[in-house]
Design a protein around this motif. Structure first.
Motif, PDB file in Angstrom:
ATOM      1  N   ILE A 241      -3.816   8.924   6.174  1.00  0.00           N
ATOM      2  CA  ILE A 241      -4.704   7.786   6.381  1.00  0.00           C
ATOM      3  C   ILE A 241      -4.391   7.500   7.905  1.00  0.00           C
ATOM      4  O   ILE A 241      -5.182   7.248   8.634  1.00  0.00           O
ATOM      5  CB  ILE A 241      -4.192   6.653   5.445  1.00  0.00           C
TER       6      ILE A 241
ATOM      7  N   ASN B 249      -6.603   0.046   1.218  1.00  0.00           N
ATOM      8  CA  ASN B 249      -5.723   1.072   0.671  1.00  0.00           C
ATOM      9  C   ASN B 249      -4.619   0.122  -0.120  1.00  0.00           C
ATOM     10  O   ASN B 249      -3.846   0.799  -0.887  1.00  0.00           O
ATOM     11  CB  ASN B 249      -4.743   1.728   1.806  1.00  0.00           C
TER      12      ASN B 249
ATOM     13  N   ALA C 255       0.804  -1.038   0.076  1.00  0.00           N
ATOM     14  CA  ALA C 255       0.158  -0.088   0.062  1.00  0.00           C
ATOM     15  C   ALA C 255       0.998   1.210  -0.078  1.00  0.00           C
ATOM     16  O   ALA C 255       2.179   1.121   0.346  1.00  0.00           O
ATOM     17  CB  ALA C 255      -1.030   0.035   1.385  1.00  0.00           C
TER      18      ALA C 255
END
Length: 846
Positions: free
Chosen positions: A773, A648, A356
């Motif tokens: 995030i 993700n 990711a």
């Protein structure tokens, strides 16, 4: 009157001679008017010639003059490096206290030898800093023991806290012997270099407490030493500036730079990235399975800025996956950035890890320059630190190989009498503030063996059931997702506590860890869990439940780790991911539980006359448990990280399944895996333990040394020893996997657990995501590092199934939810045994 005739009574007093005793000298003073003594002083004759103190005349000793002698003592003999400030401090000290005889009489060499020994006993870094408080303390104590330029070995020094190897472990030692001085543990480490202590090791260990809970220390993320890797000096340094929640913007850049440097130095020390002298380098992640595969072939990394002008050539890049401002995927390193094309890429291992943005990965592919000159100009032109024109077409993507804890610390188990000998690595670095491996590791392991009574034959697999039944004090109970606002949570807790409170007080678990979220919804965020008043009522109900089990409160340490929904951070995040590390629960909500522990201690004191050291600790998320100093390190982390990976992660094009075909060039007995995926070991054996269900899952949990099915290409880059030909292939944790069986299947839960563990441990970081995030407090990001690998990692994730998996020597556990969501009336938790260093999933119906 004659001269010697007694004077007459009629003589005036003025003319009478003074009365002098017969013992006095009759010679009168030569000059009484000027105050000279009437009698000359007697010559001084010392009673003891050894008490004469020789006078040392200080000299000005230039540091360059002392440099050759200091180099032989510190560098060649003790593997230490002197900074210029340290050399200046030593030259000034030796010139002042040793004088002109520093060279001829060998005074300077003895002082340098004692300073080097004391520095290593302190667990200081490889580079000796002259401005450090440790060096100043060493010189101050040596000064007190010097006489006539020499160190007096028999002279008593008062320095109880001068050479302590760590405040935390010193406190543990003091508590273990009943307070007062740090105890025998300090005497060995502080006075051995001066020869002031001749105490035997066995006599000291007899005085130490036999309760393993005495050697347990909880280290908050905000108390952990902040260490940064210095690329130039190739070792760790302690941060000088005090940390702040509102750090400068430069700390954000330093955060990612430090992560890259950590992985890069770990990668270069891997044997697969060290170029042999007689073997050509190779830059592919996938190895050939021909006869030449037995020859060691090294990988070679290429900096992104060096791709310019090398279009059409294959390279291996190490960088950070990011999303470019254009929305495309890119890879960055410390030299530049380039667009990444993963259309035809394949993950290594296949479906064995997540990849990711925010993760540091290895990408093998070909560089293609952009034929459009205008795009070259718009892309940044290839300047250092800018975007490189063109794109990098990746063929394979893999994570950096993990490194064992023993390799990072330079530990070898080949010492005499079972002692741990540390050589190389970062064994001198004190990562937790409890003492370094080189300073106290061997001693703490001997204490651990004595306290836990490890058997020589069954200390790893725990097959000795009789020994296990006699020693339950070393157990840790780990409960995850304790939602106090759920109706049945207190019933599940009561059932679990009843299971352990029925045992004797000497056999109850030493630690009970309760991990959040303690409410299902974010507090004060408009959810169903209410506000602060309701939250306090939940903990008041928990205190009432705990009061029914005084044995646990009196003899076990309770540790509370918060989650994202707990106050006060959740009041601002409204249920979203909060910034980590996050602080412990506020004292506003914990008063009733503290009162329950105090009441249990008072009842025990009235009954036995001795007050137990009942303890409850409210720590941060994440936090660390240190057991027996640096011997065992257990990381506690609460996060729904598996769901974040799934949201993700990059999706690769699926690879069609292929059958296994024999390679005509391969030796007899070997089978080539055309798809590169390693078959999983069989799991058909059920767990014979109590409260265990679901035979497929328990088979994973019952085998404490169960490994992970890792692709052979990545396995070759890991720190392990290849198995002999014709035998099962050895994984990184020493578990054999038979490559001749491809039909063995594992459950989906086991595959998810292995995938999650490999992704996190390969990254060596608890939050490999962009800050948008998963926010991270910049100055405390070092608390998220998993380097060196801990002994055990508790990864409380409610979205992942409960599991216990061992990978590269690190035992990873997930207790899951306390109240099982898939089965009604079942409570689940993890029971970790510090003696075997393995955990097991337990279940009980309530």
């Amino acid at each position: 009157m004659r001269p010697h005739q007694t004077p007459s009574r009629r003589t005036a007093p003025l003319f009478r001679p003074p009365h002098t005793p017969a013992s006095h000298n009759p010679i009168p003073s030569s000059s009484p008017a000027f105050g000279t003594p009437v009698h000359p002083p007697k010559p001084y004759a010392p009673k003891d010639a050894t008490s004469t103190k020789q006078t040392i005349l200080p000299i000005l000793l230039p540091p360059p003059t002392l440099r050759p002698l200091a180099f032989r003592t510190f560098t060649k003999k003790h593997n230490l490096t002197l900074s210029s400030s340290a050399l200046q401090a030593l030259a000034s000290f030796i010139g002042t206290h040793c004088g002109a005889g520093w060279r001829e009489q060998g005074l300077a060499e003895k002082v340098l030898e004692e300073v080097a020994k004391s520095w290593k006993k302190l667990g200081g870094p490889v580079i000796v800093d002259g401005e450090s408080a440790e060096l100043q303390t060493i010189l101050k104590n040596i000064e007190g023991a010097m006489s006539g330029g020499r160190i007096q070995q028999g002279k008593s020094l008062s320095r109880q806290n001068s050479f302590a190897f760590g405040d935390g472990l010193e406190k543990l030692a003091a508590d273990a012997v009943g307070g007062g001085s740090p105890g025998s543990l300090e005497r060995e480490d502080s006075q051995a270099s001066f020869g002031l202590s001749a105490l035997g090791m066995d006599e000291e260990e007899e005085e130490l407490a036999s309760d393993p809970r005495k050697w347990l220390k909880v280290i908050s993320a905000f108390e952990q030493p902040r260490l940064f890797y210095n690329v130039a000096k190739k070792h760790f340094e302690r941060a000088n500036a005090p940390p702040s929640l509102l750090a400068s913007a430069s700390q954000k850049t330093q955060l990612f730079r430090h992560r890259y440097d950590m992985v890069y130095q770990r990668l270069l020390r891997n044997e697969s990235f060290q170029v042999p002298s007689l073997t050509p380098a190779r830059s592919s992640l996938l190895r050939s399975t021909s006869n030449m595969a037995t020859i060691q072939q090294a990988y070679k990394l290429t900096a992104i800025t060096n791709l310019l002008g090398r279009s059409g050539t294959s390279h291996l890049l190490l960088g950070l996956l990011t999303i470019a401002p254009t929305g495309n995927l890119a890879i960055n390193d410390l030299t530049g950035s380039i667009a990444l094309d993963l259309t035809h890429a394949r993950p290594v291992p296949e479906d064995g890890a997540w990849f990711a943005p925010g993760m540091i990965v290895l990408v093998d592919g070909i560089y293609e320059e952009d034929s459009n000159p205008a795009a070259e100009v718009l892309g940044g032109g290839g300047g250092i630190g800018g975007t490189i024109g063109g794109k990098f077409v990746g063929f394979s993507v893999g994570g950096p190989p993990c490194e064992r804890r023993e390799t990072s610390l330079g530990i070898s188990l080949s010492g005499k009498d079972g002692d741990v000998v540390a050589s190389g690595g970062f064994g001198w670095i004190d990562f937790l503030g409890v003492g370094s491996e080189r300073a106290v590791g061997s001693r703490m392991r001997r204490i651990e063996d004595r306290v836990l009574r490890l058997s020589e034959t069954g200390q790893e697999d725990g097959d000795d059931e009789e020994a296990n039944s006699n020693h339950g004090r070393e157990r840790m109970i780990i409960l995850g997702e304790v939602n106090l606002d759920q109706m049945r949570t207190l019933d599940a807790l009561r059932k679990v506590f009843e299971h352990y409170s029925s045992e004797s007080s000497d056999n109850v678990p030493m630690t009970v860890v309760l991990m959040g979220n303690f409410v299902q919804h974010a507090v004060m965020a408009g959810g169903g869990s209410g506000g602060s008043i309701e939250y306090k009522e939940y903990f008041d109900a928990l205190a009432s439940t705990l009061s029914d089990f005084p044995t646990l409160l009196q003899h076990s340490t309770f540790i509370f780790v918060p989650g994202d929904n707990d106050p006060w951070a959740s009041a601002l995040s409204a249920g979203a991911a909060t910034a980590i590390p996050r602080k412990n629960l506020p004292e506003l909500f914990t008063s009733r539980i503290k009162r329950a522990f105090a009441s249990a201690a008072a009842d025990a004191e009235r009954a036995t006359g001795r007050k137990p050291d009942a303890e409850v600790i409210w720590t941060s998320n994440p936090s660390r448990l240190s057991l027996f100093g640096p011997t065992q390190e257990i990381v506690l982390f609460r996060d729904d990280i598996s769901a974040r990976f799934r949201r993700n992660a990059i999706t690769f094009r699926p690879v069609p399944q292929q059958t296994l075909e024999p390679d005509p060039d391969a030796p007899a007995g070997d089978i080539v895996m055309a798809d590169g995926a390693a078959p999983a070991p069989s799991q058909t054996e059920a767990t014979p333990g109590v409260d265990d269900t679901e035979a497929g899952q328990e088979a994973q949990n019952s085998n404490p040394a169960q490994g992970m099915d890792v692709d052979h290409a990545v396995e070759a880059a890991e720190s392990h020893t290849p198995a002999p030909a014709g035998r099962p292939n050895e994984l990184s944790d020493g578990v054999g996997v038979d490559t001749t069986t491809a039909s063995n299947q594992v459950s989906l839960d086991t595959q998810t657990a292995r995938k999650l563990v490999k992704t996190i441990l390969d990254q060596g970081y608890l939050s490999p995501f962009p800050l948008s995030i998963r926010p991270v407090i910049w100055d405390f990001a070092t608390a998220l590092e998993l380097y060196p690998l801990p002994t055990a990692l508790v990864l409380a994730d409610q979205d992942a199934p409960p599991f216990t998996v061992t990978y590269e020597g690190c035992h990873v556990m997930n207790p899951g939810k306390l109240v099982a969501p898939d089965r009604k009336g079942i409570a689940r938790w993890i029971e970790y045994d510090a003696r075997t260093r393995r955990g097991q999933v337990k279940e009980v119906s309530f």
